[in-house]
Structure formats: structure tokens, C-alpha cells
Scaffold this motif. Sequence first.
Motif, mmCIF file in Angstrom:
data_model
loop_
_atom_site.group_PDB
_atom_site.id
_atom_site.type_symbol
_atom_site.label_atom_id
_atom_site.label_comp_id
_atom_site.label_asym_id
_atom_site.label_seq_id
_atom_site.Cartn_x
_atom_site.Cartn_y
_atom_site.Cartn_z
ATOM 1 N N TYR A 51 -1.644 3.329 9.817
ATOM 2 C CA TYR A 51 -0.569 2.491 10.362
ATOM 3 C C TYR A 51 0.494 3.412 10.948
ATOM 4 N N PRO A 52 0.261 3.926 12.154
ATOM 5 C CA PRO A 52 1.108 5.007 12.712
ATOM 6 C C PRO A 52 2.542 4.600 13.049
ATOM 7 N N TYR A 53 2.871 3.311 12.932
ATOM 8 C CA TYR A 53 4.240 2.890 13.237
ATOM 9 C C TYR A 53 4.859 2.102 12.080
ATOM 10 N N HIS A 54 4.410 2.423 10.859
ATOM 11 C CA HIS A 54 5.036 1.839 9.670
ATOM 12 C C HIS A 54 6.254 2.695 9.337
ATOM 13 N N VAL A 55 7.453 2.152 9.510
ATOM 14 C CA VAL A 55 8.670 2.952 9.500
ATOM 15 C C VAL A 55 8.927 3.628 8.156
ATOM 16 N N ASP A 56 8.712 2.935 7.061
ATOM 17 C CA ASP A 56 8.995 3.540 5.756
ATOM 18 C C ASP A 56 8.078 4.719 5.472
ATOM 19 N N ALA A 57 6.817 4.598 5.841
ATOM 20 C CA ALA A 57 5.877 5.702 5.638
ATOM 21 C C ALA A 57 6.228 6.887 6.532
ATOM 22 N N LEU A 58 6.659 6.614 7.757
ATOM 23 C CA LEU A 58 7.051 7.688 8.670
ATOM 24 C C LEU A 58 8.251 8.450 8.139
ATOM 25 N N GLU A 112 0.833 -1.203 0.000
ATOM 26 C CA GLU A 112 0.000 0.000 0.000
ATOM 27 C C GLU A 112 0.871 1.258 0.000
ATOM 28 N N PHE A 113 1.935 1.216 0.775
ATOM 29 C CA PHE A 113 2.825 2.366 0.844
ATOM 30 C C PHE A 113 3.490 2.638 -0.503
ATOM 31 N N LEU A 114 3.968 1.596 -1.174
ATOM 32 C CA LEU A 114 4.605 1.779 -2.475
ATOM 33 C C LEU A 114 3.614 2.332 -3.497
ATOM 34 N N GLY A 115 2.360 1.900 -3.403
ATOM 35 C CA GLY A 115 1.345 2.465 -4.285
ATOM 36 C C GLY A 115 1.129 3.946 -4.022
ATOM 37 N N ALA A 116 1.178 4.335 -2.740
ATOM 38 C CA ALA A 116 1.036 5.752 -2.396
ATOM 39 C C ALA A 116 2.222 6.563 -2.911
ATOM 40 N N VAL A 117 3.424 5.982 -2.850
ATOM 41 C CA VAL A 117 4.606 6.682 -3.361
ATOM 42 C C VAL A 117 4.504 6.882 -4.862
ATOM 43 N N GLU A 118 4.050 5.868 -5.567
ATOM 44 C CA GLU A 118 3.945 5.961 -7.025
ATOM 45 C C GLU A 118 2.870 6.954 -7.458
ATOM 46 N N SER A 119 1.922 7.222 -6.579
ATOM 47 C CA SER A 119 0.870 8.181 -6.918
ATOM 48 C C SER A 119 1.351 9.623 -6.875
ATOM 49 N N HIS A 120 2.526 9.859 -6.259
ATOM 50 C CA HIS A 120 3.098 11.210 -6.114
ATOM 51 C C HIS A 120 2.130 12.145 -5.375
ATOM 52 N N ASN A 121 1.372 11.574 -4.468
ATOM 53 C CA ASN A 121 0.395 12.341 -3.690
ATOM 54 C C ASN A 121 0.772 12.256 -2.210
ATOM 55 N N PRO A 122 1.247 13.346 -1.620
ATOM 56 C CA PRO A 122 1.618 13.301 -0.192
ATOM 57 C C PRO A 122 0.461 12.923 0.721
ATOM 58 N N ASP A 123 -0.760 13.280 0.324
ATOM 59 C CA ASP A 123 -1.913 12.933 1.160
ATOM 60 C C ASP A 123 -2.086 11.421 1.262
ATOM 61 N N ALA A 124 -1.722 10.712 0.196
ATOM 62 C CA ALA A 124 -1.834 9.251 0.231
ATOM 63 C C ALA A 124 -0.874 8.656 1.250
ATOM 64 N N ILE A 125 0.330 9.229 1.347
ATOM 65 C CA ILE A 125 1.287 8.757 2.349
ATOM 66 C C ILE A 125 0.815 9.136 3.746
ATOM 67 N N SER A 126 0.203 10.304 3.878
ATOM 68 C CA SER A 126 -0.346 10.713 5.181
ATOM 69 C C SER A 126 -1.430 9.746 5.638
ATOM 70 N N ARG A 127 -2.222 9.261 4.702
ATOM 71 C CA ARG A 127 -3.264 8.294 5.069
ATOM 72 C C ARG A 127 -2.656 6.983 5.544
ATOM 73 N N ILE A 128 -1.553 6.580 4.919
ATOM 74 C CA ILE A 128 -0.878 5.360 5.382
ATOM 75 C C ILE A 128 -0.408 5.534 6.822
ATOM 76 N N VAL A 129 0.184 6.697 7.124
ATOM 77 C CA VAL A 129 0.657 6.962 8.490
ATOM 78 C C VAL A 129 -0.513 7.031 9.460
ATOM 79 N N TYR A 130 -1.639 7.568 9.014
ATOM 80 C CA TYR A 130 -2.810 7.660 9.892
ATOM 81 C C TYR A 130 -3.330 6.268 10.258
#
Length: 358
Positions: free
Chosen positions: A130-137, A110-128
Motif C-alpha cells: 500500500y504505497p500511499y498509506h500515510v501512517d505507514a509512510l 494491518e499497519f497497527l499489527g506491524a507496529v506491535e510486532s516491532h519488526n521494521p520489515d513488517a512496516i516495509s511490507r505494508i508500504v510495498y
Amino acid sequence: NRALLVVDSKHLDSQAEIRRMFGSGAAKSNNTSQQVRGRVMQASRLKRMTLTQPKATWPPMRASPGIEMKQLSVDEKSDKQMVETMKNDPTGGTWFALEHTTRFRTIQLEFLGAVESHNPDAISRIVYHYPYHVDALLQLSEILKQTGGDFGEAGELVERALYAFECGFAPRFSPTNGMGRLDFRRVESRGLFLALFRHMQFMARRGCWRTAFEVNKALLSLDPVQDPYGALLTLDFHALKSKQYGYVCQFADEWTWSSVELPNLAYSRALAEFMMEGGGKKGKERSRDAGERSSSSSSSSMDLLVEAILVFPTAIPPLLSKANIDVDPVILTHPYFQDEHIPDTTELTHMQLAVQMF
């Protein structure tokens, strides 16, 4: 050598360093006592660690971060290169490797998909979610830093990533005893190197030089021979800024795990000796807190400076330029202070990089 990498865990708390510098009131928040009690109860659900301490504003950890650590053995037949590295390791350290659980790998997709979307909000949703996913943080922290966001929040995200990493440490692994080694060739292990490196940068940005110095040692101790993040290039700088002058001299005298002669260490040693001679305000008193200097080092600061100039003369022009010191052009144009070859103008030389970093 091991003693040079031992981390003083009591100096890993940046809030404690701020209190030592500015008093207890500097680290207090403006929240009401009821809010403070509620947040302390929330933070108490998170276990205290060594590298970083949980903040009252952090979300609870409802599931494992999905990071596990195993100790490597020379009997492993799956990685011959790693076995060879451990057998020839001059440090005598214990080697470990990080691994990801199935749950982590699922979230990682899911995180890699958010990175490929080039949308910071998508990465913020991953952190929201999964608040302790290290790569997303780490990724969200870098986005905040690069886009001029809240540097305090960016640094806190890195601290949360470090906390998640430490939750998965093996019982025999210690980030402070100077003997825990991590295999950087494994992709899963590289996140910890990156988290420590960025945490060190944020601590330096806040002026918490002693904390940055201890984190720098922890980063170097993970692989002091290969040093994939160039921790040796910043260790002397953070030692000087935190007034650990004795450590700089001791390091220059006793470090043998890397045969590379670095210009930064040569000049830093001369400066550290100068401060210990009383060149700076209360230099002698400060040196006592830095530790005892090696008895074999008896050269004066001037002798050490002359030696550094003789060995690394090309460092002088950029250092003088950086310090805005005017010198007779006849001296700086002397062939002794010039590079013997013309570097590629599209790339920074090692000396230029070291000067521009600080």
C-alpha cells in the motif's frame, strides 16, 4: 494576519530551489535518456499537487489513499466544543477535518499489527503493498531516520505521505491561502500536521531554507491560535535563513493571533533589522526580495536588541554559550541574567529548549 500566512507555492519545490542555488546541473540524475523518458511517463500518471510534486521513482497510485476531507459547520451538533472553537475563532478561517474511508481503516489494522510486532520489515511490507498509506509512510520514514538509514529516502517517504494527503483535500481547502484550518483534536487530522512538520525538518536539513520557510507557514496556518506543533518557534529562524528579513519585522509588528511574547521573535527581529540596515553582505538588496517592512517599525537594530535583552535577559547566557562567545563572568553571574526560580533539572526550560533546537 492572513497575509503573513499566505504561502508562495512557487517556492514549495525544493528541486527548483536547489537549481537556483547551484545551477540546473545539480538536480540532474545520471540516468540514461531512455530511463529518464520511462520514469517521466510513469510520473506523469500522478497528478501534480501544491505541497509536493510526484517523483519519477514513485509507484503508480492504483487506488485512493483512503483520506477524505470535509468542511466543518457551526450547525454541527455532534461536537459542541468544535462549534464553540469556530464561533470564537479570531482568524476568520474555514475549518475542515480529515476522515478515513473503510478501506483505509482495514489497512490501518494491518499497519497497527506491524507496529506491535516491532519488526521494521513488517512496516516495509505494508508500504510495498500500500504505497500511499500515510501512517505507514511516516512510520517507515522515522525508522530510517532513527536507525541512520538513507535520509534522502526518509524525506521522500514524507513527501509521498503529503502527496497522499493532498489527494484527499476538499475543493474549498487550500494549504496556501492562509485561511484553511484543521481540527487537531481529531486523530485523523494529526497526520497532516506531522507530515508538514517532518517535511519542514528535512527541507532544512537539505539546506532548502526557502522551502522550509514556506512549509513552516503552511503548518502554522492550519491552526495559528493553538499551534500544536510550535510552528511559531521555528518560523523566524527559517525566515532569517531564507533571507526574508522584511517578513520577520512585519510579523513582529502585525501578528495578533497569539498574545504570547516569544524570546526567539524578539531577538530575531533585532537581527533582521540589522541585516536590513546593511549589517550583512548585501543586506539591503536581500531585504527587497523579502518584502516591504511595516512603516510603523522605525527602531534601529541596536534599540531592538536592547529591548529584547531587557524583556528576556535570561536568554543571553545560553545564547553566548551556544555561539562560543567569551564574556566577563561577572556579567553573566549578575542576578539580572539568572532565572528567578530553580527549574527541575530533569526537564528543559523553555529557554534551554529554544537554544538547543538551533
